[in-house]
Design a protein around this motif. Structure first.
Motif, PDB file in Angstrom:
ATOM      1  N   ALA A 123      18.289  41.079  79.036  1.00  0.00           N
ATOM      2  CA  ALA A 123      18.582  40.171  77.918  1.00  0.00           C
ATOM      3  C   ALA A 123      17.941  40.671  76.620  1.00  0.00           C
ATOM      4  CB  ALA A 123      18.094  38.763  78.257  1.00  0.00           C
ATOM      5  N   ALA A 124      16.727  41.190  76.724  1.00  0.00           N
ATOM      6  CA  ALA A 124      16.010  41.610  75.516  1.00  0.00           C
ATOM      7  C   ALA A 124      16.648  42.834  74.845  1.00  0.00           C
ATOM      8  CB  ALA A 124      14.558  41.906  75.854  1.00  0.00           C
ATOM      9  N   ARG A 125      17.369  43.638  75.607  1.00  0.00           N
ATOM     10  CA  ARG A 125      17.991  44.846  75.040  1.00  0.00           C
ATOM     11  C   ARG A 125      19.438  44.611  74.605  1.00  0.00           C
ATOM     12  NH1 ARG A 125      15.179  46.782  79.497  1.00  0.00           N
ATOM     13  NH2 ARG A 125      13.513  48.231  78.917  1.00  0.00           N
ATOM     14  N   THR A 126      19.917  43.377  74.828  1.00  0.00           N
ATOM     15  CA  THR A 126      21.335  43.084  74.602  1.00  0.00           C
ATOM     16  C   THR A 126      21.524  42.274  73.333  1.00  0.00           C
ATOM     17  OG1 THR A 126      21.665  43.088  76.987  1.00  0.00           O
ATOM     18  CG2 THR A 126      23.357  41.989  75.679  1.00  0.00           C
ATOM     19  N   VAL A 127      22.496  42.662  72.523  1.00  0.00           N
ATOM     20  CA  VAL A 127      22.761  41.916  71.289  1.00  0.00           C
ATOM     21  C   VAL A 127      24.072  41.144  71.422  1.00  0.00           C
ATOM     22  CG1 VAL A 127      21.503  43.635  69.930  1.00  0.00           C
ATOM     23  CG2 VAL A 127      23.985  43.766  70.029  1.00  0.00           C
ATOM     24  N   GLY A 128      24.243  40.181  70.551  1.00  0.00           N
ATOM     25  CA  GLY A 128      25.429  39.329  70.605  1.00  0.00           C
ATOM     26  C   GLY A 128      26.424  39.662  69.498  1.00  0.00           C
ATOM     27  N   GLY A 130      28.252  40.048  66.118  1.00  0.00           N
ATOM     28  CA  GLY A 130      27.722  40.223  64.767  1.00  0.00           C
ATOM     29  C   GLY A 130      26.385  40.943  64.735  1.00  0.00           C
ATOM     30  N   GLY A 131      25.815  41.214  65.896  1.00  0.00           N
ATOM     31  CA  GLY A 131      24.487  41.846  65.961  1.00  0.00           C
ATOM     32  C   GLY A 131      24.547  43.355  65.728  1.00  0.00           C
ATOM     33  N   GLU A 132      23.353  43.927  65.626  1.00  0.00           N
ATOM     34  CA  GLU A 132      23.260  45.367  65.372  1.00  0.00           C
ATOM     35  C   GLU A 132      22.995  46.121  66.662  1.00  0.00           C
ATOM     36  OE1 GLU A 132      20.105  45.406  62.493  1.00  0.00           O
ATOM     37  OE2 GLU A 132      21.536  45.222  60.824  1.00  0.00           O
ATOM     38  N   VAL A 133      23.900  47.040  67.005  1.00  0.00           N
ATOM     39  CA  VAL A 133      23.616  47.957  68.109  1.00  0.00           C
ATOM     40  C   VAL A 133      22.919  49.166  67.485  1.00  0.00           C
ATOM     41  CG1 VAL A 133      25.396  47.244  69.755  1.00  0.00           C
ATOM     42  CG2 VAL A 133      25.983  48.892  67.973  1.00  0.00           C
ATOM     43  N   GLN A 134      22.059  49.785  68.277  1.00  0.00           N
ATOM     44  CA  GLN A 134      21.232  50.846  67.702  1.00  0.00           C
ATOM     45  C   GLN A 134      21.589  52.210  68.284  1.00  0.00           C
ATOM     46  OE1 GLN A 134      16.992  49.876  66.944  1.00  0.00           O
ATOM     47  NE2 GLN A 134      16.606  51.791  68.038  1.00  0.00           N
ATOM     48  N   LEU A 135      21.435  53.228  67.450  1.00  0.00           N
ATOM     49  CA  LEU A 135      21.651  54.605  67.925  1.00  0.00           C
ATOM     50  C   LEU A 135      20.352  55.163  68.470  1.00  0.00           C
ATOM     51  CD1 LEU A 135      23.768  55.870  64.901  1.00  0.00           C
ATOM     52  CD2 LEU A 135      24.607  55.274  67.191  1.00  0.00           C
ATOM     53  N   ARG A 136      20.450  56.124  69.379  1.00  0.00           N
ATOM     54  CA  ARG A 136      19.251  56.850  69.837  1.00  0.00           C
ATOM     55  C   ARG A 136      18.948  57.941  68.838  1.00  0.00           C
ATOM     56  NH1 ARG A 136      17.387  57.125  75.679  1.00  0.00           N
ATOM     57  NH2 ARG A 136      15.941  58.638  74.832  1.00  0.00           N
ATOM     58  N   SER A 137      17.670  58.240  68.658  1.00  0.00           N
ATOM     59  CA  SER A 137      17.300  59.264  67.663  1.00  0.00           C
ATOM     60  C   SER A 137      17.482  60.679  68.216  1.00  0.00           C
ATOM     61  CB  SER A 137      15.851  59.062  67.225  1.00  0.00           C
ATOM     62  OG  SER A 137      15.008  59.202  68.355  1.00  0.00           O
ATOM     63  N   ASP A 138      17.578  60.808  69.562  1.00  0.00           N
ATOM     64  CA  ASP A 138      17.630  62.158  70.151  1.00  0.00           C
ATOM     65  C   ASP A 138      19.011  62.510  70.702  1.00  0.00           C
ATOM     66  OD1 ASP A 138      17.636  60.361  72.210  1.00  0.00           O
ATOM     67  OD2 ASP A 138      15.957  61.236  73.317  1.00  0.00           O
ATOM     68  N   SER A 139      20.037  61.884  70.149  1.00  0.00           N
ATOM     69  CA  SER A 139      21.400  62.192  70.582  1.00  0.00           C
ATOM     70  C   SER A 139      22.275  62.416  69.360  1.00  0.00           C
ATOM     71  CB  SER A 139      21.950  61.023  71.404  1.00  0.00           C
ATOM     72  OG  SER A 139      23.349  61.149  71.559  1.00  0.00           O
ATOM     73  N   ALA A 183      20.820  58.064  78.861  1.00  0.00           N
ATOM     74  CA  ALA A 183      22.092  58.091  78.128  1.00  0.00           C
ATOM     75  C   ALA A 183      22.667  56.683  77.975  1.00  0.00           C
ATOM     76  CB  ALA A 183      23.090  58.982  78.857  1.00  0.00           C
ATOM     77  N   LYS A 184      22.113  55.739  78.740  1.00  0.00           N
ATOM     78  CA  LYS A 184      22.702  54.402  78.797  1.00  0.00           C
ATOM     79  C   LYS A 184      21.777  53.262  78.379  1.00  0.00           C
ATOM     80  CE  LYS A 184      26.773  55.337  80.689  1.00  0.00           C
ATOM     81  NZ  LYS A 184      28.029  54.970  79.996  1.00  0.00           N
ATOM     82  N   VAL A 185      20.491  53.426  78.583  1.00  0.00           N
ATOM     83  CA  VAL A 185      19.583  52.284  78.383  1.00  0.00           C
ATOM     84  C   VAL A 185      18.553  52.585  77.302  1.00  0.00           C
ATOM     85  CG1 VAL A 185      18.000  50.661  79.509  1.00  0.00           C
ATOM     86  CG2 VAL A 185      19.776  51.811  80.879  1.00  0.00           C
ATOM     87  N   TRP A 186      18.602  51.842  76.219  1.00  0.00           N
ATOM     88  CA  TRP A 186      17.561  51.871  75.200  1.00  0.00           C
ATOM     89  C   TRP A 186      17.673  50.580  74.411  1.00  0.00           C
ATOM     90  CZ3 TRP A 186      22.071  54.688  74.910  1.00  0.00           C
ATOM     91  CH2 TRP A 186      22.847  54.566  73.758  1.00  0.00           C
ATOM     92  N   LYS A 187      16.825  50.433  73.412  1.00  0.00           N
ATOM     93  CA  LYS A 187      16.814  49.202  72.618  1.00  0.00           C
ATOM     94  C   LYS A 187      18.183  48.949  71.973  1.00  0.00           C
ATOM     95  CE  LYS A 187      14.035  47.617  68.718  1.00  0.00           C
ATOM     96  NZ  LYS A 187      13.014  48.070  67.775  1.00  0.00           N
ATOM     97  N   ARG A 188      18.730  47.757  72.156  1.00  0.00           N
ATOM     98  CA  ARG A 188      20.003  47.352  71.538  1.00  0.00           C
ATOM     99  C   ARG A 188      21.180  48.260  71.903  1.00  0.00           C
ATOM    100  NH1 ARG A 188      19.882  44.080  67.000  1.00  0.00           N
ATOM    101  NH2 ARG A 188      17.924  43.012  66.777  1.00  0.00           N
TER     102      ARG A 188
END
Ligand code: DO4
Ligand code: MG
Length: 293
Positions: A123-128, A130-139, A183-188
């Motif tokens: 739940a904490a990593r998931t946005v709803g 209108g929310g902001e999804v985040q990019l990874r810095s190392d991809s 490749a699949k799990v990180w913040k937002r």
């Protein structure tokens, strides 16, 4: 009938949206409370909603005017992979840079009895909506994966359908499949919404149209469409493997795999707007931000 959550005077409000797009507030605290109450009364969630809203007035607001929240705070989000031919071909491309000369484990999993199922989000990593999804810095090769999401009860029964975005790093997974969790799990890295369609109101889950649009600087950059009719597996096949010898938490969402992959030269960038529409469920809109924002 769809269920949404929105912010009303600083607190959370549950509501039902009918096929005429009329919105009616519901007294239950969240989607699972609605399911529990229907179970306790020996009725169905749809019957309970219809009884509750009978004679009540629809909101004056349109759904676009509400500040929507994720429709369920899913304790866990799992995802199936390589469930569509398009996904298998895209994985083969990223793993071999197009120099495919032998059968790969992606070909094998596509045909195998056991599906690919992986842990995607909390739940904490998931946005709803209108929310902001985040990019990874190392991809340097990131894409949204538009997917039909199954909302499950603790027994693994499908109680609703939603839309999910399984944000993915094609370069990290392509480098080595053992990097899949990174490749699949990180913040937002996951989004869900905008609504949950009650399972009993979906006539045929294998006949849903999925459309994905990505806008950059206000211009359409990528468009893709597909149908859940192209799904290689049955939904119950996926849920059966997920619950096998597992403890499933109520409200877990299982994403069913992607059938839309942007062109190979495309990668998401800060400021992009992602829209994923599934017929009968709605449109999930998210904004892309760089890491660390
Ligand atoms: O094999 C890796 C993941 C594939 C996936 O997420 C999908 O097919 O949607
Ligand atoms: Mg996926």
């Amino acid at each position: 009938m769809r269920i949404i959550r929105y912010v009303k005077e600083g607190s959370t409000q549950l509501a039902a949206v009918n096929d005429q797009e009329q919105i009616f507030t519901l007294p239950q605290g969240d989607f699972l409370a609605l399911i529990h109450e229907a179970d306790a009364l020996g009725t169905t969630p749809l019957a309970l909603v219809l009884k509750t809203i009978e004679g009540s007035e629809a909101l004056a607001d349109q759904i676009e005017q509400l500040q929507l929240l994720v429709p369920i705070e899913a304790p866990e989000v799992w995802a199936a992979g390589v469930t569509y031919e398009r996904s298998r071909d895209a994985r083969n491309y990223e793993a071999t840079e197009g120099r495919l000369d032998a059968s790969t484990f992606y070909d094998k999993v596509y045909d195998a009895v056991r599906p690919e199922i992986f842990f995607k989000s909390t739940a904490a990593r998931t946005v709803g909506p209108g929310g902001e999804v985040q990019l990874r810095s190392d991809s340097v090769w990131q894409v949204p994966e538009p997917e039909l999401g199954l909302v499950l009860n603790a027994k693994g029964n499908i109680v609703g359908y939603t839309i999910g975005n399984d944000m993915s790093c094609r370069d990290i997974e392509g480098e080595n499949p053992l990097y899949l969790p990174q490749a699949k799990v990180w913040k937002r890295s996951c989004s869900l919404g905008p609504a949950i369609r009650l399972a009993e109101t979906v006539e045929d889950p294998y006949n849903l149209q999925i459309t994905s649009l990505i806008y950059r600087d206000g211009e359409k950059a990528v468009e893709g469409t597909a149908s859940t009719g192209q799904l290689k597996r049955k939904l119950e096949e996926l849920t059966e493997y997920l619950i096998r010898d597992n403890e499933l938490f109520e409200g877990t969402v299982l994403l069913t795999g992607t059938c839309i992959v942007p062109p190979n030269e495309f990668t998401l960038a800060h400021g992009d707007r992602i829209e994923i529409e599934i017929s009968g469920i709605g449109t999930l809109v998210n904004h892309v931000v760089s890491a660390g924002r």
